[in-house]
Design an enzyme around this catalytic site. Sequence first.
Site, short mmCIF file in Angstrom:
data_model
loop_
_atom_site.label_atom_id
_atom_site.label_comp_id
_atom_site.label_asym_id
_atom_site.label_seq_id
_atom_site.Cartn_x
_atom_site.Cartn_y
_atom_site.Cartn_z
N GLY A 120 -35.88 34.16 -47.80
CA GLY A 120 -35.80 32.79 -48.28
C GLY A 120 -35.73 31.79 -47.13
O GLY A 120 -36.32 30.70 -47.19
N ASP A 147 -22.66 33.48 -48.58
CA ASP A 147 -23.19 34.84 -48.49
C ASP A 147 -22.10 35.91 -48.57
O ASP A 147 -22.40 37.10 -48.73
CB ASP A 147 -23.99 35.01 -47.18
CG ASP A 147 -25.28 34.21 -47.21
OD1 ASP A 147 -25.76 33.86 -48.31
OD2 ASP A 147 -25.81 33.91 -46.12
N ARG A 175 -27.07 42.51 -49.33
CA ARG A 175 -25.62 42.24 -49.32
C ARG A 175 -24.91 42.98 -50.46
O ARG A 175 -23.78 43.46 -50.29
CB ARG A 175 -25.34 40.74 -49.37
CG ARG A 175 -25.91 40.03 -48.14
CD ARG A 175 -25.24 38.70 -47.84
NE ARG A 175 -26.08 37.93 -46.93
CZ ARG A 175 -26.17 38.11 -45.61
NH1 ARG A 175 -25.45 39.03 -45.02
NH2 ARG A 175 -26.98 37.37 -44.87
#
Length: 438
Positions: free
Chosen positions: A102, A322, A397
């Site tokens: 992204g 994140d 993640r």
Amino acid sequence: MEKVKTTSTKQLQGSLQNGLHGELAVPGDKSISHRGIMFGAISEGTTVLHHFLTAEDCLSTLKAFQQLGVPITRDGETVTIQGVGLHGLKQAEQPLDMGNSGTTTRLIMGLLAGQDFPSELTGDASLSKRPMKRVSDPLAEMGANIEVTDGHLPAVINGEKLHGVDYHLKVASAQVKSALILAGLQADGVSILVEKQPTRNHTEKMLRAFGAEIETESDDVTITVHPQPHMHGITLNVPGDMSSAAFFMVAASLVPGSKITLRNVGMNDTRTGLYSILKRMGGKISLSNEQTMGEPTADLTVEAAELHPIEIGAAEIPAVIDELPLVALLAAKAKGVSKITGAGELRVKETDRISAIVTEFNKMGIDIQELDDGFVIDGRKPWRVVDSQLDSHGDHRIGMVMATAALLVNQPLTLTGADSINISYPEFFDDLATLISR
Ligand code: S3P
């Protein structure tokens, strides 16, 4: 030495006898590595990046700029870029493949919007589901001509002359902000951008180091971009990625008997939400060897601790965006009920991270309730594994968070889609192994 790629299904061994111990330097920061390539490319002269992140996302950026005619070489973690200047990029012969990234996509849209040639962007299945109008719409206000496909990739960018803009951002997104800054550099007048909330400021800080004229007001949300700078190459040591260190900060906090030191971690205060949250929860974490050469860095020493529950709302989200799945994991072991709200952006990351965390935590018997924009988690209930086959949902993640969670149960689990970690941290399992003494 090149590390062997992780196979797609990974066996995870739980039940650590002695906790995590030792020292580690995590790989370079992903956001800074992407930007180092991009800003080096549009500067004049040579840029050298040391400790560049050699993970798939940043390699997508590197390859895209090579396709745009920029001479770039890589020797391990050292990348050398012969900058071509703001107007020296060339039309790519093939569509630019953004892979899963992204950051590459959104920043490159802002940059290519002002070039005098057309470009085509494609991406993988996950990236092709992520919203792109949040970038193409504000860029259109600067005169850009970008055709997206139902709001998504693939996209065609028909380079145009851009004009300065006075724009209030509609989403708290460093990626969108950075796209507008890169467009603003090429515009024919000054741009004033006002953020909803402060977001990571690597673009502003780094572009200043390359010689651009960008001012940030004391409110931290108003940014003025002056057009047509002559930027020059720099040498940059990329700090360790806080978002990668975060897995070990959480693992060491939760696995009894642990004590580890993470060297040279980036401590930019737009990125240190997890550090602050962990402290507030009662985590034992201390800083040493603090330095500021461009970006601040420090060594972090983390020990196992009993944690308190926490409430987190929208104001805190950008600095921990994140790491929120890891905050959920901390909450799942804290002595009470934690609530995370204002985190709706998690639904448009590499996967819907709210839904993915709820699904995977349910497999571990964790008491978690899904909200539209977050979670409620009761850490007092003992975990009880009801499904030993965890899944990364194709998201690096999520994969690493579940591998971290697996350290806390007394039975072996498997992780499907483990190779998704290659997006940001190919050495994750090797680095984890160095901290584990069974
Ligand atoms: C990034 C910004 C964040 C973050 C992403 C990297 C960047 O995205 O989630 O991993 O490098 O600018 P948003 O700014 O869209 O939230």
